[in-house]
Design an enzyme around this catalytic site. Structure first.
Site, PDB file in Angstrom:
ATOM      1  N   CYS A 207      50.662  40.724  39.714  1.00  0.00           N
ATOM      2  CA  CYS A 207      50.762  39.452  40.445  1.00  0.00           C
ATOM      3  C   CYS A 207      51.887  38.551  39.963  1.00  0.00           C
ATOM      4  O   CYS A 207      52.267  37.610  40.665  1.00  0.00           O
ATOM      5  CB  CYS A 207      49.441  38.696  40.344  1.00  0.00           C
ATOM      6  N   HIS A 342      48.655  29.127  38.914  1.00  0.00           N
ATOM      7  CA  HIS A 342      48.340  30.469  39.422  1.00  0.00           C
ATOM      8  C   HIS A 342      47.137  30.359  40.352  1.00  0.00           C
ATOM      9  O   HIS A 342      47.166  30.874  41.462  1.00  0.00           O
ATOM     10  CB  HIS A 342      48.057  31.397  38.243  1.00  0.00           C
ATOM     11  N   HIS A 380      46.581  35.012  48.280  1.00  0.00           N
ATOM     12  CA  HIS A 380      47.295  35.515  47.104  1.00  0.00           C
ATOM     13  C   HIS A 380      48.291  36.588  47.548  1.00  0.00           C
ATOM     14  O   HIS A 380      47.899  37.676  47.952  1.00  0.00           O
ATOM     15  CB  HIS A 380      46.277  36.090  46.127  1.00  0.00           C
TER      16      HIS A 380
END
Length: 644
Positions: A207, A342, A380
């Site tokens: 990620c 995040h 995401h």
């Protein structure tokens, strides 16, 4: 013989002393070189639900739009009904509005066969790189042989896996399966397409891949491995299997909404997209008169190490990284004004991240530190998540506005809110300058599932822009607009997009519009120039050109070929050395420059506009002539459908 030896030794000693002095100077200069701010001079994106430009993306953020929605109908065609209808995690996601199989293969020198065997992620990344260069004011075909670096983040190889499944049933082996799907080719193919000769590096840290890529790009610039860099990442949701695998980690939301920092947070939702930024050292950007959106003050990367598990966030490692980066950025005592977290919306990850921030930020800080995350808007984006947050933070600094966070109603009980100076904005608000911190600052965090953490600090860039030149010029002056495409059909698409833009922004400054459009366009076979004194006249000529499908009728103010040039300019030696500043006194010089371009002369547009102090604004990108290359749905999908 001995005399010659003495001379040789003396010469060697002299050279050695010179080399020592050179190295000492390099060492002395090194600290300054490694801390010089990096200028963000361009950016481009393709994000969910039509947020396909920085302008559209910013409008979505400012208006707090929810960009998560159902799976596109085309992608449902070959997914078993039971797989997606009964699985809550597959109901919605952050999906691109465009057809991800679309690609302008001729523009990027792909054969049809090569295009269909190439991962759509690689194809999308190429297109967004093209648009980022245009946004920075560089013709995408004008950097061949340059020391430009490309740093790309990616993490999923679903297309390669699907091709492998197809090969098992077809025994159809193709060399393009390697060049079209190997991770190294994501950056390598882009370098080839644009002719870059700086580093080409692909990164997979899950990620955090795209933010790590931006960190690598900054280090490449600081170490003079490249003079300009493109950095970003891409992520496409090509198979439901990955979603099912992620759901087994218990990190996905059953209602497909990312409720970061909220008491109701129950996981993240998957999304797709691509973002690319163009970077230069600040001194080089100023020298080259590049547009500057914001500055990178410091970057850093570390690893969680021995955490509670290989996929579990580690607060101490995050704290160590943030302290180091804040110290390098000169904000260790106060921290940044805004943090793009995040913030995946998981019950474990969010409290760890926010409580770590609370421990680091000073309790005595007078101004609130705002915290948000773009994941609440569009999910995401995994390998592209970091660059999405980076572009959001850059735009927030540029516009001096902090977008509100979606799905934040009840603060998480696992966060020590009463001990903090942080605030999650529920509504979009004006970003007030801090009286103590000077320039506005923003920080971006991206923590990979792999344990690799990245953090970057940005600072706003402010400069007094000169007044528009148009105000000091003859109101009847004609402004040139050059259009080029591979064929007349593609040329029409450029005109249509530009006409729509001019109609939307009729009060745009003509000098800035002309400069911004002309300086960023690649050259193709078809070349045209439109001359107009204002947006009204420009729109009339554009609409006339669009309506003339035969492309044979003369249109006043439009040069379509040498035959449309004024008689005195045909087949003559044009003043190729003419510069924009000279045309203020003699506009005929500018006509000669553009007439020469129509007749095939190569013009260095950066050199032409040098010294003009014209302001770069966002203009429509090149309109790709896309065709659909959907190999998997067309072949493997048909076979799978027959087996049911």
């Amino acid at each position: 013989m001995k005399k010659n030896s003495r001379i040789d030794r003396a010469e060697i000693l002299k050279l050695a002393i010179e080399e020592i002095q050179r190295l000492k100077k390099k060492v002395n200069d090194y600290p300054n070189a490694s801390t010089e701010p990096i200028a963000i001079i361009g950016m481009a994106c393709r994000f969910p639900k039509g947020a396909s430009t920085p302008g559209k993306f910013w409008a979505s953020l400012k208006n707090q739009e929810d960009l998560v929605g159902p799976i596109p109908e085309k992608r449902l065609a070959f997914i078993p009904v039971d797989t997606w209808k009964k699985n809550p995690y597959l109901q919605e996601g952050g999906y691109l509005k465009e057809d991800i199989a679309a690609f302008d293969h001729r523009l990027f020198r792909f054969s049809p066969r090569e295009a269909e065997r190439t991962d759509p992620q690689q194809r999308l990344f190429l297109k967004v790189c093209w648009e980022a260069l245009e946004n920075a004011g560089y013709p995408p075909d004008g950097l061949r042989g340059s020391k430009t670096g490309i740093y790309a983040g990616i993490m999923l190889m679903e297309y390669m896996q699907q091709l492998a499944a197809y090969r098992k049933i077809s025994h159809d082996f193709d060399p393009y399966d390697i060049s079209g799907n190997g991770f190294s080719f994501l950056s390598g193919r882009a370098a080839y397409a644009f002719g870059f000769q700086g580093p080409a590096i692909t990164t997979d840290t899950a990620c955090s891949s795209s933010l790590v890529s931006i960190d690598r790009a900054c280090k490449g610039l600081w170490m003079d491995e490249c003079s300009m860099a493109l950095a970003g990442g891409v992520n496409l949701l090509l198979s439901p299997e990955s979603t099912l695998l992620f759901s087994s980690l218990d990190i996905l939301s059953k209602d497909c909404r990312c409720k970061s920092f909220d008491a109701a947070a129950n996981g993240t939702v998957r999304g797709e997209g691509c973002g690319v930024v163009v970077l230069k050292k600040l001194s080089h950007a100023l020298r080259d008169k590049d547009p500057i959106h914001a500055l990178i003050k410091a970057t850093g990367v570390n690893q969680s190490g021995l955490a509670a598990g290989p996929t579990v966030p580690h607060g101490p490692a995050q704290a160590l990284l943030l302290k180091e980066v804040w110290s390098k950025a000169g904000i260790a005592d106060i921290g940044p004004d805004y943090i793009e977290a995040h913030g995946t919306g998981t019950e474990i990850g969010d409290p760890i991240e926010l409580n770590t921030l609370i421990q680091l930020l000073p309790k005595h800080r007078k101004n609130k530190v705002f915290v948000g995350t773009v994941k609440t808007n569009m999910g995401h984006l995994e390998a592209a998540a970091g660059v999405a947050g980076f572009i959001k933070a850059t735009l927030a600094l540029k516009h001096k506005i902090i977008p509100g966070n979606l799905h934040f109603n009840t603060p998480s009980p696992h966060v020590n809110w009463d001990q903090s100076c942080i605030e999650v904005p529920q509504h979009t608000l004006a970003w007030q300058a801090s009286s103590t911190a000077g320039m506005r600052t923003a920080a971006i965090s991206s923590f990979g599932l792999s344990g690799t953490n990245a953090h970057i600090v940005l600072e706003e860039y402010s400069t007094e822009m000169p007044a528009a030149l148009e105000k000091h010029m003859d109101e009847n002056r004609k402004w040139p607009f050059r259009f080029s495409a591979r064929n007349t059909a593609a040329l029409q698409q450029q005109w249509i997009a530009f006409a729509s833009f001019v109609q939307t922004y009729p009060n745009v400054q003509m000098d800035a519009l002309s400069f911004s459009h002309n300086s960023s366009r690649a050259d193709f076979k078809e070349k045209t120039v439109i001359w107009a004194k204002d947006s009204h006249e420009l729109l009339i000529i554009l609409n006339a050109a669009i309506a003339d499908k035969t492309a044979v009728h003369p249109i006043k103010g439009l040069w379509r070929n040498s035959g449309d040039l004024p008689q005195e300019m045909r087949n003559t030696a044009h003043k190729e050395t003419g510069h924009f500043m000279e045309t203020q006194q003699n506009t005929a010089l500018e006509q000669h420059v553009f007439a020469g371009w129509i007749e095939g002369e190569k013009i260095d547009w950066k050199a032409y506009y040098k010294g003009s102090n014209l302001r770069k604004i966002d203009v429509p990108n090149y309109q790709f002539s896309d065709k659909i290359f959907d190999f998997i749905s067309g072949k493997l999908g048909v076979w799978q459908h027959r087996q049911r």
